[in-house]
Design a protein around this motif. Structure first.
Motif, PDB file in Angstrom:
ATOM      1  N   ARG A  83       0.827  -1.209   0.000  1.00 13.65           N
ATOM      2  CA  ARG A  83       0.000   0.000   0.000  1.00 13.65           C
ATOM      3  C   ARG A  83       0.864   1.263   0.000  1.00 13.65           C
ATOM      4  NH1 ARG A  83      -3.362  -3.428   3.288  1.00 13.65           N
ATOM      5  NH2 ARG A  83      -2.496  -2.636   5.253  1.00 13.65           N
ATOM      6  N   GLU A 138       1.902   1.795  -3.559  1.00 13.34           N
ATOM      7  CA  GLU A 138       0.760   2.178  -4.394  1.00 13.34           C
ATOM      8  C   GLU A 138       0.338   3.624  -4.147  1.00 13.34           C
ATOM      9  OE1 GLU A 138      -0.628  -2.484  -4.286  1.00 13.34           O
ATOM     10  OE2 GLU A 138      -1.785  -1.001  -3.159  1.00 13.34           O
ATOM     11  N   LYS A 139       0.341   4.047  -2.887  1.00 16.74           N
ATOM     12  CA  LYS A 139      -0.046   5.423  -2.561  1.00 16.74           C
ATOM     13  C   LYS A 139       0.997   6.422  -3.051  1.00 16.74           C
ATOM     14  CE  LYS A 139      -2.381   6.170   1.309  1.00 16.74           C
ATOM     15  NZ  LYS A 139      -2.905   6.140   2.692  1.00 16.74           N
ATOM     16  N   ILE A 191       0.417   6.962  -6.682  1.00 15.18           N
ATOM     17  CA  ILE A 191      -0.713   7.872  -6.906  1.00 15.18           C
ATOM     18  C   ILE A 191      -0.254   9.324  -6.765  1.00 15.18           C
ATOM     19  CG2 ILE A 191      -2.895   8.690  -5.899  1.00 15.18           C
ATOM     20  CD1 ILE A 191      -3.535   5.732  -5.271  1.00 15.18           C
ATOM     21  N   LEU A 197      -3.471  -1.789 -10.211  1.00 19.45           N
ATOM     22  CA  LEU A 197      -2.394  -1.420  -9.293  1.00 19.45           C
ATOM     23  C   LEU A 197      -1.028  -1.481  -9.966  1.00 19.45           C
ATOM     24  CD1 LEU A 197      -3.739  -3.300  -6.143  1.00 19.45           C
ATOM     25  CD2 LEU A 197      -3.611  -0.820  -6.449  1.00 19.45           C
ATOM     26  N   LEU A 255     -13.506   2.802  -7.672  1.00 19.57           N
ATOM     27  CA  LEU A 255     -12.398   2.802  -8.624  1.00 19.57           C
ATOM     28  C   LEU A 255     -12.560   3.890  -9.679  1.00 19.57           C
ATOM     29  CD1 LEU A 255     -11.681  -1.008  -9.110  1.00 19.57           C
ATOM     30  CD2 LEU A 255     -10.441   0.655  -7.744  1.00 19.57           C
ATOM     31  N   LEU A 309     -11.412   6.992  -8.088  1.00 18.88           N
ATOM     32  CA  LEU A 309      -9.947   6.962  -8.026  1.00 18.88           C
ATOM     33  C   LEU A 309      -9.342   7.341  -9.375  1.00 18.88           C
ATOM     34  CD1 LEU A 309      -7.150   6.242  -6.922  1.00 18.88           C
ATOM     35  CD2 LEU A 309      -7.676   3.825  -7.299  1.00 18.88           C
ATOM     36  N   TYR A 367      -8.675   5.568  -2.859  1.00 12.52           N
ATOM     37  CA  TYR A 367      -7.820   4.382  -2.709  1.00 12.52           C
ATOM     38  C   TYR A 367      -8.001   3.773  -1.324  1.00 12.52           C
ATOM     39  CZ  TYR A 367      -3.582   1.646  -1.928  1.00 12.52           C
ATOM     40  OH  TYR A 367      -2.718   0.631  -1.595  1.00 12.52           O
ATOM     41  N   TRP A 387     -11.220   2.000  -0.976  1.00  9.39           N
ATOM     42  CA  TRP A 387     -11.183   0.735  -1.718  1.00  9.39           C
ATOM     43  C   TRP A 387     -10.439  -0.341  -0.932  1.00  9.39           C
ATOM     44  CZ3 TRP A 387      -7.196  -0.762  -5.824  1.00  9.39           C
ATOM     45  CH2 TRP A 387      -7.589  -1.938  -6.470  1.00  9.39           C
TER      46      TRP A 387
END
Length: 220
Positions: free
Chosen positions: A104, A107-108, A111, A145, A184, A187, A203, A206
């Motif tokens: 995570r 992934e963040k 973003i 992702l 999503l 997002l 996110y 989710w």
């Protein structure tokens, strides 16, 4: 234990045995490893299983394959970070939640990077995924992702993320409900518009939804 979890356990055991063999035989960076056939015989497992384990270690940068020359232990100075990661994620179940947390984090950060860059926000993949949700009402979660990590442009982060995804307890399959579809789409739209705060909130919503889903599927 289902077949997928059993295969994962066997795979982890092979990788650990390989690492123990390297340590026991004192194989140094740059030196050659035994062949797949020899490893298969010594570890008492199929060659295809050995090949999969070697591929995983190569992806982490711990070994390297030279065409026609065999497999070699990589130079230690070039992979200290992934060496630490490899040791950690092979602790099996006790590290599962930390694996999810580290995923995570990557992934963040992806973003944030995308939201701050106009050219990354304009990549056609985001509109393609949005339309797939709109028309087909589904998208492969891991695919979305993975695209985030790829777009961020950090190759090391991609290597690490792929391994974290491989060791996650539950694979992320396709979207399942209208509720998830809406999350999503928010997002993806926030990503395209560069709305970092909204994208991260979508996110987080989710991820909480997926955790709840995992809890239901495991009977918790």
């Amino acid at each position: 234990m289902d077949k997928k979890q059993e295969n994962k356990k066997v795979f982890l055991e092979i990788v650990k045995q390989l690492r123990e063999l390297i340590k026991h035989e004192g194989i140094q960076p740059g030196e050659k490893l035994p062949s797949e056939r020899v490893l298969s015989e010594r570890l008492n497992v199929g060659r295809s299983s050995v090949r999969e384990a070697l591929r995983s270690l190569e992806l982490l940068g711990l070994i390297e394959t030279r065409h026609g020359g065999g497999t070699f232990l990589a130079s230690i100075h070039s992979n200290q970070l992934v060496e630490i990661l490899a040791s950690f994620i092979l602790q099996e179940n006790k590290a599962v939640e930390d694996v999810h947390t580290t995923r995570r984090m990557h992934e963040k950060e992806a973003i944030r990077i995308i939201c701050s860059n106009q050219s990354l926000r304009s990549l056609p993949v985001w509109e393609s995924l949005f339309m797939k949700l709109e028309v087909e009402h589904e998208v492969v979660r891991d695919h979305l992702l993975r695209e985030l990590i790829i777009a961020s442009g950090n190759r090391l982060a991609l290597k690490i993320w792929i391994q974290l995804a491989a060791y996650s307890a539950t694979p992320l399959k396709k979207t399942t409900t209208e509720e998830e579809k809406t999350m999503l789409q928010i997002l993806l739209k926030s990503l395209q518009l560069g709305y970092e705060k909204e994208a991260l909130e979508a996110y987080d919503d989710w991820i909480r939804y997926l955790k709840k889903l995992r809890g239901k599927s495991s009977g918790n």
